[in-house]
Design a protein around this motif. Structure first.
Motif, PDB file in Angstrom:
ATOM      1  N   ARG A   4      -5.982  -0.019   4.175  1.00 16.85           N
ATOM      2  CA  ARG A   4      -6.333   1.395   4.292  1.00 16.85           C
ATOM      3  C   ARG A   4      -5.104   2.239   4.544  1.00 16.85           C
ATOM      4  N   SER A  54     -10.878   7.696   8.768  1.00 18.11           N
ATOM      5  CA  SER A  54      -9.836   6.988   9.509  1.00 18.11           C
ATOM      6  C   SER A  54     -10.289   6.433  10.852  1.00 18.11           C
ATOM      7  N   SER A 108     -10.983   2.052  -4.880  1.00 17.10           N
ATOM      8  CA  SER A 108     -10.685   2.929  -3.749  1.00 17.10           C
ATOM      9  C   SER A 108     -11.947   3.556  -3.194  1.00 17.10           C
ATOM     10  N   VAL A 132      -9.583   3.901   1.819  1.00 13.25           N
ATOM     11  CA  VAL A 132      -9.640   2.453   1.987  1.00 13.25           C
ATOM     12  C   VAL A 132      -9.652   1.842   0.592  1.00 13.25           C
ATOM     13  N   TYR A 133      -8.924   0.750   0.449  1.00 11.20           N
ATOM     14  CA  TYR A 133      -8.752   0.138  -0.858  1.00 11.20           C
ATOM     15  C   TYR A 133      -9.185  -1.322  -0.845  1.00 11.20           C
ATOM     16  N   CYS A 172     -18.474   0.864  -1.019  1.00 10.49           N
ATOM     17  CA  CYS A 172     -17.918   0.875   0.320  1.00 10.49           C
ATOM     18  C   CYS A 172     -18.987   1.389   1.293  1.00 10.49           C
ATOM     19  N   ILE A 212      -8.008  -6.158   1.394  1.00 13.80           N
ATOM     20  CA  ILE A 212      -8.514  -4.861   1.833  1.00 13.80           C
ATOM     21  C   ILE A 212      -7.440  -4.215   2.697  1.00 13.80           C
ATOM     22  N   GLY A 261      -7.019  -0.952  11.081  1.00  5.43           N
ATOM     23  CA  GLY A 261      -6.483  -1.830  10.049  1.00  5.43           C
ATOM     24  C   GLY A 261      -6.014  -3.185  10.541  1.00  5.43           C
ATOM     25  N   ASN A 286      -4.856   5.612   6.480  1.00  4.79           N
ATOM     26  CA  ASN A 286      -5.600   6.603   7.243  1.00  4.79           C
ATOM     27  C   ASN A 286      -5.017   8.009   7.095  1.00  4.79           C
TER      28      ASN A 286
END
Length: 116
Positions: free
Chosen positions: A72, A30, A21, A79-80, A96, A70, A55, A74
Motif C-alpha cells: 500500500r 490509509s 489497484s 492498496v495494490y 478489495c 500486497i 502495512g 498511504n
C-alpha cells in the motif's frame, strides 16, 4: 459516498505479471486494513491477501504465497495487489474490501483473465 474502486484488471498470458489497484472515496483508506478477494466463474469468493493499516502485517492465501504481493501507499490512498507468475486459475473478478469496526465496504471488482 463511501466506496472502494478497483482498477487494473486485464487479460494476460500464463506466467505474465499484472497489478491491480484499490482506492477509496468518502473515507481515508490509509487508516484501515484492506484485503483482496477474488471470484472465478462458478466459484465462491475467496480471500487472497490482506494488509494492516500500517502495512506491517500481511497475510496471504496459500494460492497466493510466493506469487502475489500486497502493498500500500498511504500517501496516495492506494492498496495494490501484484500478481506474478499468473496461472489460469487466477482468472476472476478481484475485489478489495475494508471490513473494520465502523464499516464493511466492497468495491465492484476488476476482471483478471489469464489465458493463452
Amino acid at each position: 459516498q463511501v466506496q472502494l474502486v478497483e482498477s487494473g484488471g486485464d487479460s494476460v498470458q500464463p506466467g505474465e505479471s499484472l497489478r491491480v489497484s484499490c482506492t477509496a472515496s468518502g473515507f481515508a483508506l490509509s487508516v484501515y486494513p484492506v484485503s483482496w478477494h477474488r471470484q472465478g466463474a462458478g466459484k465462491e469468493r475467496e480471500f487472497v491477501a490482506g494488509i494492516s493499516a500500517d502495512g506491517l502485517a500481511i497475510k496471504y492465501a496459500d494460492s497466493a504465497k510466493g506469487r502475489f504481493t500486497i502493498f500500500r501507499d498511504n500517501s496516495k490512498n492506494m492498496v495494490y495487489l501484484q500478481l506474478n507468475g499468473s496461472k489460469p486459475d487466477d482468472t476472476g473478478v478481484y475485489y478489495c474490501n475494508v471490513n473494520s469496526y465502523d464499516k464493511n465496504v466492497w468495491g465492484k471488482g476488476t476482471l483478471v483473465t489469464v489465458s493463452s
